[in-house]
Design an enzyme around this catalytic site. Structure first.
Site, short mmCIF file in Angstrom:
data_model
loop_
_atom_site.label_atom_id
_atom_site.label_comp_id
_atom_site.label_asym_id
_atom_site.label_seq_id
_atom_site.Cartn_x
_atom_site.Cartn_y
_atom_site.Cartn_z
N GLU A 1 -50.48 -52.20 58.38
CA GLU A 1 -50.03 -50.87 57.98
C GLU A 1 -49.97 -49.92 59.18
O GLU A 1 -50.53 -48.83 59.18
CB GLU A 1 -50.94 -50.32 56.87
CG GLU A 1 -50.92 -51.21 55.63
CD GLU A 1 -51.79 -50.73 54.48
OE1 GLU A 1 -52.76 -50.01 54.71
OE2 GLU A 1 -51.48 -51.12 53.33
N ARG B 1 -61.00 -57.11 59.71
CA ARG B 1 -60.44 -57.20 58.36
C ARG B 1 -59.26 -58.17 58.29
O ARG B 1 -58.45 -58.27 59.22
CB ARG B 1 -60.01 -55.82 57.89
CG ARG B 1 -61.21 -54.89 57.74
CD ARG B 1 -60.81 -53.51 57.30
NE ARG B 1 -60.62 -53.37 55.88
CZ ARG B 1 -59.54 -52.84 55.31
NH1 ARG B 1 -58.52 -52.42 56.04
NH2 ARG B 1 -59.47 -52.71 54.01
N ARG C 1 -46.30 -61.40 49.93
CA ARG C 1 -47.45 -60.70 50.51
C ARG C 1 -48.76 -61.39 50.15
O ARG C 1 -49.69 -61.39 50.96
CB ARG C 1 -47.45 -59.25 50.01
CG ARG C 1 -48.73 -58.53 50.29
CD ARG C 1 -48.55 -57.07 50.06
NE ARG C 1 -49.84 -56.39 50.02
CZ ARG C 1 -49.99 -55.09 49.80
NH1 ARG C 1 -48.92 -54.34 49.62
NH2 ARG C 1 -51.18 -54.55 49.79
N LYS D 1 -60.59 -58.97 51.53
CA LYS D 1 -60.50 -58.31 50.22
C LYS D 1 -60.62 -59.35 49.11
O LYS D 1 -60.18 -60.48 49.26
CB LYS D 1 -59.17 -57.56 50.08
CG LYS D 1 -59.12 -56.27 50.87
CD LYS D 1 -57.95 -55.37 50.46
CE LYS D 1 -57.94 -54.13 51.37
NZ LYS D 1 -56.89 -53.16 51.02
N ASP E 1 -54.27 -56.16 46.69
CA ASP E 1 -54.91 -54.92 47.09
C ASP E 1 -55.65 -54.26 45.94
O ASP E 1 -55.18 -53.25 45.40
CB ASP E 1 -53.85 -53.96 47.65
CG ASP E 1 -54.46 -52.77 48.35
OD1 ASP E 1 -55.69 -52.78 48.57
OD2 ASP E 1 -53.71 -51.84 48.68
N GLU F 1 -59.24 -46.49 43.41
CA GLU F 1 -57.86 -46.22 43.79
C GLU F 1 -56.85 -46.66 42.72
O GLU F 1 -55.96 -45.91 42.36
CB GLU F 1 -57.56 -46.93 45.12
CG GLU F 1 -56.11 -46.78 45.55
CD GLU F 1 -55.82 -47.42 46.90
OE1 GLU F 1 -56.73 -48.01 47.51
OE2 GLU F 1 -54.66 -47.33 47.35
N TRP G 1 -43.23 -52.85 50.25
CA TRP G 1 -44.64 -53.20 50.34
C TRP G 1 -45.01 -54.59 49.84
O TRP G 1 -46.18 -54.99 49.89
CB TRP G 1 -45.48 -52.15 49.61
CG TRP G 1 -45.37 -50.80 50.23
CD1 TRP G 1 -44.44 -49.84 49.96
CD2 TRP G 1 -46.19 -50.27 51.27
NE1 TRP G 1 -44.64 -48.74 50.74
CE2 TRP G 1 -45.73 -48.96 51.57
CE3 TRP G 1 -47.31 -50.75 51.97
CZ2 TRP G 1 -46.32 -48.15 52.54
CZ3 TRP G 1 -47.90 -49.94 52.94
CH2 TRP G 1 -47.40 -48.66 53.21
C1 BDP Z 1 -55.00 -49.78 50.45
C2 BDP Z 1 -55.00 -48.31 50.53
C3 BDP Z 1 -54.89 -47.78 51.91
C4 BDP Z 1 -55.85 -48.48 52.84
C5 BDP Z 1 -55.60 -49.96 52.78
C6 BDP Z 1 -56.63 -50.75 53.56
O1 BDP Z 1 -53.95 -47.83 49.72
O2 BDP Z 1 -55.13 -46.41 51.85
O3 BDP Z 1 -55.74 -48.02 54.13
O4 BDP Z 1 -55.69 -50.42 51.46
O5 BDP Z 1 -57.49 -51.34 52.92
O6 BDP Z 1 -55.68 -50.10 49.27
O7 BDP Z 1 -56.59 -50.82 54.78
#
Ligand code: BDP
Length: 685
Positions: free
Chosen positions: A292, A325, A342, A366, A371, A399, A547
């Site tokens: 990102e 990460r 993804r 994660k 996500d 979130e 995305w």
């Molecule tokens: C997503 C979020 C974003 C975070 C990203 C992350 O929308 O704000 O920066 O993950 O984990 O869930 O790096």
């Protein structure tokens, strides 16, 4: 009763007989002669006892003569406490562990609380207080506990300007207006809260480290950061910082951040020297790289192992860690491309690097491949990676699960993740075992989670969202605890021991994740939220975007084909015994059906409902369940402090309204797309 004390509010036990019973021994505390190292443990114990029993305990430094007491201390210092604990017990207590042991001598009852370290003792004290507050039987108890996970981490996504990325409970408790907070009292209260549930590591700033935030590791901030570290240290918590991989460019005056460049390496070594001179027990760096728009080693044609190892080498002399990460994927993909998936990205990026990381590197993964959606399969990196230290990353901040406006208790979801059997080494290779390091003999491991804490008076916005913070930490300590048990503890600690309250709140919490799932995106497909802020329904919000987050719905069907046979091949990233299940639409767990398969709307589910009817039914049901949540809470009027009662009621009213919006947007979308009506003729717009 504003929620500030969370689960440490210590309220007088309702049961007078039990209170008297406990007080017989809890009124006297015997400590050794050098009370310095147990100062905090002692004051916590005293204030807890005062709250729970209404007793001002007397502290003495000598053996009690025929009187019941609590004996408190650190073992192995040649003090009296040693005589209470047998050799075969001592050897079971690790450096973060403790023993609680009650026995009778003559007419007296001695309750021993001890650790082999100050930290272990603190955990023991908080554990004893939890037992008292939840009305446990102490007489004859022998409890030796050690944490299952070495690293039990909280991640803050706090920015120096005071804002919080994905924060729903006010502003940062650490930063205001590009300065470290002066409200250190609140930080101390926070450290206490975390310590009471066994958290031992904290990353205080956002993983997205922008240019200005890179300054955190310069002399402009480090002294203030050191003061924060000092507060956490007293409670057994190590402080870490998120760092910018391109710090050499952003703040170091170099032209490159190439991890193999000698100047870059030298810069980081000197940076480590500087940090450790101020914070001798600094935990290390958390790094989001090549993700990102954050910089990373890819820019220089280097691997993530090159990047992580370069930092690890700099921190190694001080025992520091690099937490790297795995949330690395292409966020600029073409939605027309049906091959690039993804979900595959973390595994594709990191599996080839297994075994190439230095010993003080951990990969932070994660829980799912996408996500933090309301339902995802477990990341195939768990069970895939064998020669690499691993951390499971969860998201406490809601979130995608109602942003602390909705009640969504995540412990049941986390339990499923932890218990998931990867089959990597035969049956019973669960995620929870892998992350302890015990399955593949990894040196380090544990859990990390993005916090839901902010500077709202009650810390979490929705007061009941405190239960997620509590539950996460308890699972870090012992992932074998049942959701039921954790929830029971939280309710009794936070509200009261009245059965009506305990049962009602437990029912509310334990069903709330499923309820949230019912009225939001169905069967593992995820997303369907408004872009950017991620609150509220928007079925196609992310459908034609870059995305990589698609549902692929058309008039005939919905879902992403991730099979090896005809789809993206993601299912093939799992161990073959698991892959076989996901690959086959008849065997695939139904709650994940649309994550793995593109299905026609008339497909018949195990319940006998068609897929489209299931979508309608769950969405109507979800709203009904929110109504029930509200009714249950309403039945507690007069049983919960007025302030909290009204606050939660207001949130539930909002949730009810918003769940209707979800229901109607989702149902209407699919009704219009398919032209198939609801069999029960309910109103769809
Ligand atoms: C997503 C979020 C974003 C975070 C990203 C992350 O929308 O704000 O920066 O993950 O984990 O869930 O790096």
């Amino acid at each position: 009763a504003n929620g500030y004390n969370c689960w440490l509010g210590y309220h007088l036990l309702e049961n007078g007989e039990l209170r008297e019973n406990y007080s017989q021994w809890a009124s006297n505390i015997v400590i050794s002669k050098e009370p310095d190292e147990i100062k905090i443990a002692l004051s916590e114990l005293k204030s807890g006892i005062n709250g729970i029993l209404g007793v001002d305990a007397v502290v003495v430094t000598r053996e009690p003569e025929q009187s019941s007491c609590i004996a408190l201390g650190v073992l192995g210092r040649g003090q009296n406490i040693d005589s209470y604990v047998k050799y075969d017990e001592v050897v079971q207590i690790g450096n973060e562990g403790f023993i609680i042991k009650a026995f009778k001598t003559g007419n007296s009852e001695i309750v021993v609380v001890a650790g082999t370290t100050t930290k272990g003792l603190l955990y023991g004290v908080f554990s004893l207080l939890r037992l008292l507050q939840t009305e446990a039987t102490i007489s004859g108890i022998l409890k030796i506990e050690n944490p299952a996970n070495q690293l039990r981490i909280i991640n803050h996504w706090d920015n120096i300007d005071g804002s919080i990325e994905r924060g729903y409970a006010g502003k940062s408790i650490f930063f205001t207006d590009n300065k470290v907070t002066e409200d250190l009292g609140r930080i101390k209260d926070y450290a206490r809260l975390l310590c009471s549930v066994g958290i031992n590591s904290i990353v205080i700033n956002n993983v997205n480290v922008h240019k200005y935030e890179s300054m955190l590791i310069t002399d402009k901030y480090l002294n203030d950061v050191a003061s924060l570290a000092q507060i956490f240290r007293d409670y057994g918590i190590k402080l870490y910082l998120s760092a910018n991989f391109a710090s050499t460019i952003e703040i170091g005056g170099l032209a490159t951040a190439d991890p193999l460049d000698p100047q870059v390496r030298k810069w980081w070594k000197e940076k480590a020297d500087e940090i450790y001179s101020l914070i001798p027990d600094f935990g290390g760096f958390l790094i989001k790289a090549d993700s990102e728009f954050r910089p990373g080693p890819f820019t220089y044609g280097r691997t993530h192992a090159d990047g992580a190892n370069m930092l690890a080498e700099a921190l190694e002399p001080y025992g520091g860690l690099v937490i790297w990460r795995c949330f690395v994927y292409n966020c600029m993909q073409d939605w027309r491309d049906r091959i690039t998936d993804r979900a595959r990205a973390a595994y594709d990026n990191f599996m080839p690097l297994d075994g190439l990381f230095r010993e003080n590197v951990l990969l932070q993964i994660k829980n799912g491949p996408m996500d933090f959606q309301v339902r995802e399969p477990v990341s195939p990196l768990f069970g895939g990676l064998q020669k690499t230290n691993q951390l499971l990353e969860l998201q406490i901040t809601q979130e995608y699960t109602g942003q602390q406006k909705h009640l969504c208790y995540l412990v049941p979801m986390w339990k499923e993740i932890l218990d998931f059997d990867t089959m990597a080494k035969g049956r019973n290779t669960s995620v929870k075992k892998i992350i302890t390091g015990s399955v593949f003999n990894n040196k380090l491991g544990g859990m990390a989670a993005v916090t839901n804490i902010g500077n709202d008076l009650n810390w979490t916005g929705h007061q009941m969202a405190q239960s997620n913070t509590y539950g996460y930490a308890r699972l870090c300590w012992n992932p074998d605890l049942s959701a039921e048990k954790i929830t029971d503890e939280w309710v009794r600690m936070t509200y009261s021991n009245y059965e009506k309250v305990v049962n009602t709140v437990k029912e509310m919490l334990l069903g709330s994740w499923r309820t949230y799932e019912n009225y939001t995106s169905p069967l593992g497909i995820g997303w369907m939220v408004n872009p950017n802020h991620h609150y509220g329904p928007n079925v196609d919000g992310y459908e034609y975007d870059k995305w990589g987050t698609y549902h692929r719905a058309d008039h005939k069907g919905i879902g992403v084909d991730r099979t090896v046979k005809s789809g993206t091949g993601y299912a093939g990233q799992y161990h073959k015994d698991v892959a076989g299940i996901y690959e086959d639409m008849d065997k695939c767990p139904e709650e994940l059906l649309l994550f793995f398969h593109h299905m026609p709307y008339d497909y018949i589910l195990k319940s006998g409902e068609t897929l489209i009817q299931y979508i309608y039914n769950t969405h109507f049901k979800g709203v009904e369940e929110v109504e029930e949540l509200r009714n249950k809470w309403f039945s507690l009027k007069g049983w919960i402090s007025e302030e909290i009662f009204l606050h939660v009621l207001e949130r539930l009213d909002g949730q009810l309204e918003h769940s209707k919006e979800w229901r109607d947007v989702i149902n209407t979308y699919f009704y219009r797309k398919t032209g198939i009506s609801d069999e029960l003729g309910r109103k769809i717009y």
